[in-house]
Motif scaffolding. Structure first.
Motif, short mmCIF file in Angstrom:
data_model
loop_
_atom_site.label_atom_id
_atom_site.label_comp_id
_atom_site.label_asym_id
_atom_site.label_seq_id
_atom_site.Cartn_x
_atom_site.Cartn_y
_atom_site.Cartn_z
N PRO A 57 38.26 37.09 47.57
CA PRO A 57 39.44 37.81 47.09
C PRO A 57 39.07 38.91 46.12
O PRO A 57 37.96 38.94 45.57
CB PRO A 57 40.23 36.71 46.39
CG PRO A 57 39.21 35.71 45.96
CD PRO A 57 38.16 35.73 47.02
N GLY A 58 39.99 39.83 45.91
CA GLY A 58 39.73 40.92 44.97
C GLY A 58 39.69 40.45 43.54
O GLY A 58 38.98 41.02 42.71
N THR A 59 40.41 39.39 43.24
CA THR A 59 40.46 38.86 41.88
C THR A 59 40.54 37.34 41.94
O THR A 59 41.23 36.78 42.78
CB THR A 59 41.70 39.39 41.11
OG1 THR A 59 41.66 40.81 41.06
CG2 THR A 59 41.72 38.84 39.68
N VAL A 60 39.83 36.71 41.03
CA VAL A 60 39.93 35.27 40.92
C VAL A 60 39.75 34.89 39.45
O VAL A 60 38.98 35.54 38.73
CB VAL A 60 38.86 34.56 41.79
CG1 VAL A 60 37.45 34.83 41.29
CG2 VAL A 60 39.11 33.06 41.85
N THR A 61 40.50 33.91 39.01
CA THR A 61 40.39 33.44 37.63
C THR A 61 39.88 32.01 37.64
O THR A 61 40.43 31.14 38.32
CB THR A 61 41.75 33.50 36.91
OG1 THR A 61 42.20 34.86 36.89
CG2 THR A 61 41.62 32.99 35.48
N VAL A 62 38.79 31.79 36.89
CA VAL A 62 38.18 30.46 36.81
C VAL A 62 38.00 30.12 35.34
O VAL A 62 37.34 30.87 34.60
CB VAL A 62 36.82 30.41 37.53
CG1 VAL A 62 36.21 29.01 37.42
CG2 VAL A 62 36.93 30.84 38.97
N GLY A 63 38.58 29.03 34.92
CA GLY A 63 38.42 28.59 33.53
C GLY A 63 38.83 29.63 32.53
O GLY A 63 38.23 29.73 31.44
N GLY A 64 39.82 30.42 32.86
CA GLY A 64 40.32 31.42 31.94
C GLY A 64 39.60 32.75 32.00
O GLY A 64 40.01 33.70 31.34
N LEU A 65 38.55 32.87 32.78
CA LEU A 65 37.84 34.13 32.96
C LEU A 65 38.20 34.73 34.31
O LEU A 65 38.25 34.02 35.32
CB LEU A 65 36.33 33.92 32.88
CG LEU A 65 35.74 33.48 31.54
CD1 LEU A 65 34.22 33.35 31.64
CD2 LEU A 65 36.11 34.47 30.43
N THR A 66 38.41 36.03 34.32
CA THR A 66 38.81 36.72 35.55
C THR A 66 37.63 37.52 36.09
O THR A 66 36.95 38.25 35.36
CB THR A 66 39.99 37.66 35.28
OG1 THR A 66 41.10 36.88 34.83
CG2 THR A 66 40.40 38.40 36.55
N PHE A 67 37.42 37.38 37.41
CA PHE A 67 36.33 38.08 38.08
C PHE A 67 36.93 38.94 39.19
O PHE A 67 37.86 38.51 39.88
CB PHE A 67 35.33 37.08 38.67
CG PHE A 67 34.78 36.13 37.66
CD1 PHE A 67 33.64 36.44 36.94
CD2 PHE A 67 35.42 34.91 37.40
CE1 PHE A 67 33.13 35.57 35.99
CE2 PHE A 67 34.92 34.04 36.45
CZ PHE A 67 33.77 34.36 35.74
N THR A 68 36.39 40.13 39.35
CA THR A 68 36.94 41.06 40.35
C THR A 68 35.84 41.69 41.17
O THR A 68 34.68 41.75 40.76
CB THR A 68 37.74 42.19 39.67
OG1 THR A 68 36.85 42.95 38.83
CG2 THR A 68 38.88 41.64 38.83
N ASN A 69 36.22 42.13 42.36
CA ASN A 69 35.36 42.95 43.23
C ASN A 69 36.23 43.44 44.38
O ASN A 69 37.43 43.14 44.46
CB ASN A 69 34.15 42.16 43.75
CG ASN A 69 34.47 40.84 44.42
OD1 ASN A 69 33.85 39.84 44.11
ND2 ASN A 69 35.45 40.79 45.34
N LYS A 70 35.66 44.18 45.27
CA LYS A 70 36.42 44.63 46.44
C LYS A 70 36.68 43.43 47.35
O LYS A 70 35.77 42.69 47.69
CB LYS A 70 35.63 45.70 47.19
CG LYS A 70 36.39 46.27 48.39
CD LYS A 70 35.57 47.34 49.09
CE LYS A 70 36.32 47.88 50.31
NZ LYS A 70 35.53 48.94 51.02
N ALA A 71 37.94 43.23 47.73
CA ALA A 71 38.30 42.10 48.60
C ALA A 71 37.69 42.26 49.97
O ALA A 71 37.57 43.37 50.51
CB ALA A 71 39.81 41.97 48.69
#
Length: 626
Positions: free
Chosen positions: A411-425
């Motif tokens: 996915p373009g964005t994912v949140t794990v343990g309160g941290l958000t990670f992004t990249n091109k989906a």
């Protein structure tokens, strides 16, 4: 009766074998030892008191002695042997001398002899230069000769020296010709700044000059030209300094940050290399030259001599043989090294490249560009970004039962343990595809399939944070235990608190290629790498890793490095924040045949393109030979 041959150090009488002569012996030795030379001279007859005082006072200076200890009697002799033999108005007293030569080496011990005569009811020491040392004759002085052997070379894996000869000046003095020793050496110390502003110690140099033969040239430092031309010109203005041109092999032909340099010994470097090197000696001051100083230079032969004023008639009183120098053999392969240097040449940013042989752990090339003398190829501390995905993927393959075909999402964005990670989906698909496209969100999510302990153990199996037994400084990596799911997700993608060096990641690539992590080594016959057990990867995960890295180089950031079909690797562009400003680190980590390497560049420059330049100069399947 018990012996009275104890160390002279008090004015108390104690027990005395010969009460009439003993006070004269005692007072003379105590005054000499504590430096009250006029008082010692008052206890003598047979010479002018000033002459005696001067002669005794010069002993410490002529030996550059750290201390002088005198003791009545002869240590170790039978207690029945008298320290003083008296025959009427004449007597002989035996005493022991222990001189600490300081930086010149081991203590010098010998037995001295005093002749005494009773005059007017009082015992006096009959002065003779032999009191200082039994072999010292009238008109002679003591001196310390230091014979330095020729320094051994540092050699590459072909047995050739890695040092080229360059012109330099031996800067020194003729001690006996100096009108003002203190002034000359103070001037030398003021003008000479060594190693980030540290100066030579003029007082320690003065001791060395006073103890040297007066008529012989005494080199105090070696300065390479043209590197030190400005300093040489300043030193030429100082009265008493002499300059002898020499050609010496001291300039590294490559990898200077690793090989190191030579320079004058300062107080700081002398603490590291120890005796018998002296202030001003040309020694290794950085890199392998410093780390292997004693092996490369050996140790000097030190001789204490008696000389007449011309210096021609010299009699040896005591000597301490030195150790012969030994070569240092490195694993660096010159052709591979040139290709690594060429790959980085001309870049506008700081960069490092390290290459090694996966089958053995031999380091073949160490190249640093615009690093201000730092060996960042070994000691750099960078976030690895998605190149750390090799570690994470290995853990997923071996511990979570995954393979490159396992279905994952990007996915373009994912949140794990309160941290958000992004990249091109990206569309859903196999793990290998998402890895190839550097999907941070994929790996961040997959952290849920691994425990923190499992991830840490995998990093350790691939050498990160371990003691490699390497014989030169290197940063082996740091992968702190994640405190929560968010930190674990950041660790999976080589961010957060994860730090590595290029060498550490080259070893990870080597393990992925070879199936076994092996400790690196760069100095032959010196390394302790053979004491570090290798780590074998699981057979199934080795196959999956190779396929993963092969697919990765066909897509995304790593594509420019695909100069042939057998190249595998991964690229990344993580950011690091320093001083409130973001800075990108461009990575390529990969292998081809029995060659693994890592490139790290401090800036938005394609490390994969640099890798391609390097690989185009290396024959396919290369084992690091021309």
């Amino acid at each position: 009766m018990a012996s009275c041959g104890a160390l002279v150090g008090t004015l108390t009488t104690g027990c005395w074998a010969e009460p009439s002569a003993m006070p004269a012996v005692r007072d003379f030795l105590i005054a000499w030892e504590v430096g009250n030379y006029p008082a010692a001279a008052k206890r003598t007859v047979g010479a002018d008191r000033k002459e005696v005082s001067d002669a005794l006072g010069q002993v410490r200076a002529q030996l550059d002695a750290a201390s002088l200890r005198l003791a009545l009697g002869v240590p170790g002799q039978d207690t029945d042997v008298k320290a003083i033999d008296k025959k009427g108005d004449e007597a002989d007293a035996r005493f022991s001398v222990k001189v600490d030569l300081g930086e010149n080496g081991q203590p010098w011990t010998y037995t001295g002899l005093l002749h005494l005569r009773r005059q007017g009811g009082r015992w006096k020491v009959v002065w003779d230069p032999s009191i200082i040392n039994p072999k010292l004759k009238p008109g002679q002085r003591l001196a310390v000769l230091t014979e330095v052997p020729k320094r051994a070379p540092i050699r590459d894996n072909q047995g050739r020296s890695v040092l080229r000869e360059v012109w330099a000046y031996n800067v020194g003095v003729y001690p006996g010709r100096l009108a003002d020793q203190q002034r000359t050496l103070d001037g030398l110390a003021r003008q000479t700044k060594i190693d980030g502003g540290r100066r030579l110690d003029s007082e320690r140099l003065l001791g060395r000059v006073r103890s040297a033969p007066p008529q012989q040239f005494l080199p105090l430092l070696t300065l390479q030209v043209p590197d030190h031309n400005a300093l040489i010109q300043r030193l030429r203005q100082i009265d008493g300094l002499h300059f002898e041109p020499v050609k010496v092999p001291i300039d590294p032909m490559y990898a200077p940050e690793l090989i190191g340099s030579l320079g004058p010994a300062t107080a700081d470097t002398l603490q590291q290399v120890g005796a018998p090197y002296q202030p001003g000696d040309t020694i290794g001051v950085s890199g392998v030259q410093l780390l292997q100083q004693r092996r490369l230079a050996g140790t000097p032969t030190v001789r204490v001599v008696a000389q007449d004023p011309t210096g021609k008639n010299t009699e040896e009183l005591r000597s301490w043989p030195g150790q012969p120098p030994q070569d240092v053999r490195m694993t660096l392969e010159p052709t591979m090294q040139r290709r690594a240097d060429n790959a980085l040449a001309g870049l506008p940013v700081t960069g490092s490249l390290v290459a090694l042989r996966p089958s053995t752990g031999e380091v073949l090339a160490v190249s640093n560009h615009l690093t201000s003398g730092r060996n960042l190829a070994f000691e750099g501390r960078y976030p690895p970004g998605m190149t750390f995905g090799i570690v994470s993927a290995e853990a997923l393959f071996s511990e979570a039962g995954m393979n490159q075909s396992t279905e994952t999402t990007c996915p373009g964005t994912v949140t794990v343990g309160g941290l958000t990670f992004t990249n091109k989906a990206r569309p859903d698909g196999g793990f290998g595809t998402h890895f190839a496209y550097s999907c941070r969100t994929t790996l961040a999510q997959l952290g849920g399939r691994l425990s923190a302990q499992t991830l840490m153990a995998e990093a350790s199996r691939l050498g990160l944070g371990k003691d490699w037994g390497l014989s030169v400084p290197a940063f082996t990596g740091s992968v702190p235990a994640p405190a929560n799911d968010g930190e674990k997700a950041a660790t999976m993608i080589g961010e957060g608190k994860v730090q590595v060096s290029p060498l550490a990641m080259a070893l990870v690539a080597a393990a992925a290629q070879n199936g076994t992590w092996k400790a690196p080594y760069i100095l032959k016959d010196i390394s302790k790498a053979d004491q570090v057990p290798p780590t074998n990867l699981q057979r199934e995960s080795i196959s999956s890793l190779k396929k993963l890295l092969s697919r990765s180089i066909r897509t995304g950031l790593a594509t420019p490095a695909r100069v042939s079909g057998d190249v595998v690797g991964v690229a990344a562009l993580p950011a690091v924040t320093e001083g409130g400003q973001k800075r990108e680190i461009s990575w390529f980590v990969g292998s081809r045949g029995d060659l693994a390497f890592a490139v790290a560049l401090e800036g938005h420059v394609s490390a994969a393109k640099v890798a391609a330049t390097f690989l185009r100069g290396v024959p396919s399947g290369s084992r690091g030979t021309p």
